[in-house]
Structures are given as structure tokens and as C-alpha cells.
Design an enzyme around this catalytic site. Sequence first.
Site, mmCIF file in Angstrom:
data_model
loop_
_atom_site.group_PDB
_atom_site.id
_atom_site.type_symbol
_atom_site.label_atom_id
_atom_site.label_comp_id
_atom_site.label_asym_id
_atom_site.label_seq_id
_atom_site.Cartn_x
_atom_site.Cartn_y
_atom_site.Cartn_z
ATOM 1 N N ASP A 1 0.847 -1.189 0.000
ATOM 2 C CA ASP A 1 0.000 0.000 0.000
ATOM 3 C C ASP A 1 0.889 1.247 0.000
ATOM 4 O O ASP A 1 1.883 1.326 0.725
ATOM 5 C CB ASP A 1 -0.918 -0.002 1.223
ATOM 6 C CG ASP A 1 -2.081 0.977 1.062
ATOM 7 O OD1 ASP A 1 -3.232 0.516 0.973
ATOM 8 O OD2 ASP A 1 -1.825 2.202 1.034
ATOM 9 N N ASN B 1 -12.992 -3.440 2.594
ATOM 10 C CA ASN B 1 -13.897 -2.299 2.765
ATOM 11 C C ASN B 1 -14.881 -2.256 1.604
ATOM 12 O O ASN B 1 -14.477 -2.394 0.445
ATOM 13 C CB ASN B 1 -13.095 -0.994 2.797
ATOM 14 C CG ASN B 1 -12.215 -0.875 4.023
ATOM 15 O OD1 ASN B 1 -12.598 -1.298 5.109
ATOM 16 N ND2 ASN B 1 -11.035 -0.313 3.855
ATOM 17 N N GLY C 1 -15.178 3.146 4.192
ATOM 18 C CA GLY C 1 -13.906 3.766 3.819
ATOM 19 C C GLY C 1 -13.326 3.297 2.511
ATOM 20 O O GLY C 1 -12.151 3.542 2.230
ATOM 21 N N GLN C 2 -14.131 2.614 1.685
ATOM 22 C CA GLN C 2 -13.589 2.197 0.379
ATOM 23 C C GLN C 2 -13.298 3.437 -0.466
ATOM 24 O O GLN C 2 -14.168 4.298 -0.639
ATOM 25 C CB GLN C 2 -14.577 1.271 -0.361
ATOM 26 C CG GLN C 2 -13.975 0.719 -1.654
ATOM 27 C CD GLN C 2 -14.881 -0.258 -2.387
ATOM 28 O OE1 GLN C 2 -16.037 -0.476 -2.006
ATOM 29 N NE2 GLN C 2 -14.357 -0.865 -3.452
ATOM 30 N N SER C 3 -12.079 3.518 -0.954
ATOM 31 C CA SER C 3 -11.687 4.680 -1.763
ATOM 32 C C SER C 3 -11.303 4.290 -3.184
ATOM 33 O O SER C 3 -11.305 5.131 -4.075
ATOM 34 C CB SER C 3 -10.531 5.432 -1.091
ATOM 35 O OG SER C 3 -9.415 4.585 -0.948
ATOM 36 N N HIS D 1 -10.479 -5.335 -3.331
ATOM 37 C CA HIS D 1 -9.143 -5.705 -2.836
ATOM 38 C C HIS D 1 -9.226 -6.014 -1.349
ATOM 39 O O HIS D 1 -10.080 -5.487 -0.649
ATOM 40 C CB HIS D 1 -8.138 -4.571 -3.080
ATOM 41 C CG HIS D 1 -8.591 -3.258 -2.504
ATOM 42 N ND1 HIS D 1 -9.517 -2.463 -3.135
ATOM 43 C CD2 HIS D 1 -8.286 -2.619 -1.352
ATOM 44 C CE1 HIS D 1 -9.755 -1.390 -2.403
ATOM 45 N NE2 HIS D 1 -9.024 -1.463 -1.306
ATOM 46 N N HIS E 1 -7.028 -5.898 2.192
ATOM 47 C CA HIS E 1 -5.851 -5.371 2.871
ATOM 48 C C HIS E 1 -5.310 -6.467 3.786
ATOM 49 O O HIS E 1 -6.071 -7.067 4.549
ATOM 50 C CB HIS E 1 -6.217 -4.187 3.775
ATOM 51 C CG HIS E 1 -6.800 -3.006 3.073
ATOM 52 N ND1 HIS E 1 -6.097 -1.827 2.916
ATOM 53 C CD2 HIS E 1 -8.017 -2.803 2.513
ATOM 54 C CE1 HIS E 1 -6.871 -0.952 2.288
ATOM 55 N NE2 HIS E 1 -8.046 -1.515 2.034
HETATM 56 P P1 5GP Z 1 -9.703 1.271 0.295
HETATM 57 O O1 5GP Z 1 -9.726 2.613 0.977
HETATM 58 O O2 5GP Z 1 -10.424 1.350 -1.039
HETATM 59 O O3 5GP Z 1 -10.155 0.113 1.122
HETATM 60 O O4 5GP Z 1 -8.186 0.975 0.002
HETATM 61 C C1 5GP Z 1 -7.492 1.563 -1.055
HETATM 62 C C2 5GP Z 1 -6.036 1.536 -0.695
HETATM 63 O O5 5GP Z 1 -5.287 1.725 -1.863
HETATM 64 C C3 5GP Z 1 -5.629 2.635 0.292
HETATM 65 O O6 5GP Z 1 -5.078 2.043 1.454
HETATM 66 C C4 5GP Z 1 -4.614 3.443 -0.502
HETATM 67 O O7 5GP Z 1 -3.535 3.898 0.301
HETATM 68 C C5 5GP Z 1 -4.160 2.485 -1.567
HETATM 69 N N1 5GP Z 1 -3.768 3.101 -2.820
HETATM 70 C C6 5GP Z 1 -4.457 4.064 -3.514
HETATM 71 N N2 5GP Z 1 -3.812 4.374 -4.644
HETATM 72 C C7 5GP Z 1 -2.688 3.592 -4.678
HETATM 73 C C8 5GP Z 1 -1.615 3.460 -5.611
HETATM 74 O O8 5GP Z 1 -1.550 4.125 -6.642
HETATM 75 N N3 5GP Z 1 -0.635 2.554 -5.308
HETATM 76 C C9 5GP Z 1 -0.683 1.788 -4.173
HETATM 77 N N4 5GP Z 1 0.324 0.930 -3.986
HETATM 78 N N5 5GP Z 1 -1.680 1.888 -3.271
HETATM 79 C C10 5GP Z 1 -2.665 2.778 -3.517
#
Ligand code: 5GP
Length: 114
Positions: A30, A87, A93-95, A100, A102
Site C-alpha cells: 500500500d 472495505n 472507507g472504500q476509496s 481488494h 488489505h
Molecule cells: P480502500 O480505501 O479502497 O479500502 O483501500 C485503497 C487503498 O489503496 C488505500 O489504502 C490506498 O492507500 C491504496 N492506494 C491508492 N492508490 C494507490 C496506488 O496508486 N498505489 C498503491 N500501492 N496503493 C494505492
Amino acid sequence: MCNCIFCKIIQKEIKADIVSETENLIAIRDVNPQAPVHVLVIPKKHIASLNEFEKSDEYLIAEANILARKIAKSEGISESGYRLVLNTNSAAGQSVFHIHWHILGGREMTWPPG
Ligand code: 5GP
Ligand code: ZN
């Protein structure tokens, strides 16, 4: 052609620190780690979230868990403990809307999560 950031990483259009790659999955560190070990296990198939996950995708759950277990071992957190997080949508908190998991470890985790 899918335009999401994880699809671009899978297609090697954007660089990432790749921990492991299989036929159906990629695992990357991450970019904004929340623990000493923070690896994302990402299916190569674009599925926006668990809400869009279909019965025919179920093999990915088994493969993701098995890969996560393998990575936890190689990262040295198998015995101390680790957490797998999926998420789904904004309140969780899914962004990035490409499903995926974690893998988080290397420190004490609190419960309930924030
Ligand atoms: P979410 O918030 O959707 O559960 O997790 C998305 C994750 O992707 C976040 O922890 C964020 O730091 C990570 N992330 C977002 N963009 C990138 C990227 O370009 N490269 C990597 N390695 N991680 C990313
Ligand atoms: Zn995608």
C-alpha cells in the site's frame, strides 16, 4: 478499457511495489501504509466492490485468502497475527472501487476497528 488505478497497476501502466503475482491476483504494498506490513491483494478482474461480486467469482475468495496467508508468512507476521480487511462502499472507507483485500500486520490491532 478500464480506467481505474488498480487496473492500471495490473496492466503495468502505473508502477507499484509488487509482492506477488499469480494468474488471477496481484499483491502490492500500500502506498500509504497503516501498519508496518500493509499489502493489498487485488484480483486482476475488475470488480468494483463486494456488492458486484458474482457467484462465478467465488474462486477469487479462496485464492486471495491462500495468497494472503502465504504473504503473511513471507512477511513474518503469520505467528504474531494479521488482519484481512475488505472495505465496501463509502461508510466503510472504500476509496478505490476495484475490490481488494488489505493484509495488515506487524503491530497490535485494536478492536473494534475505527
Ligand atoms: P480502500 O480505501 O479502497 O479500502 O483501500 C485503497 C487503498 O489503496 C488505500 O489504502 C490506498 O492507500 C491504496 N492506494 C491508492 N492508490 C494507490 C496506488 O496508486 N498505489 C498503491 N500501492 N496503493 C494505492
Ligand atoms: Zn479496476
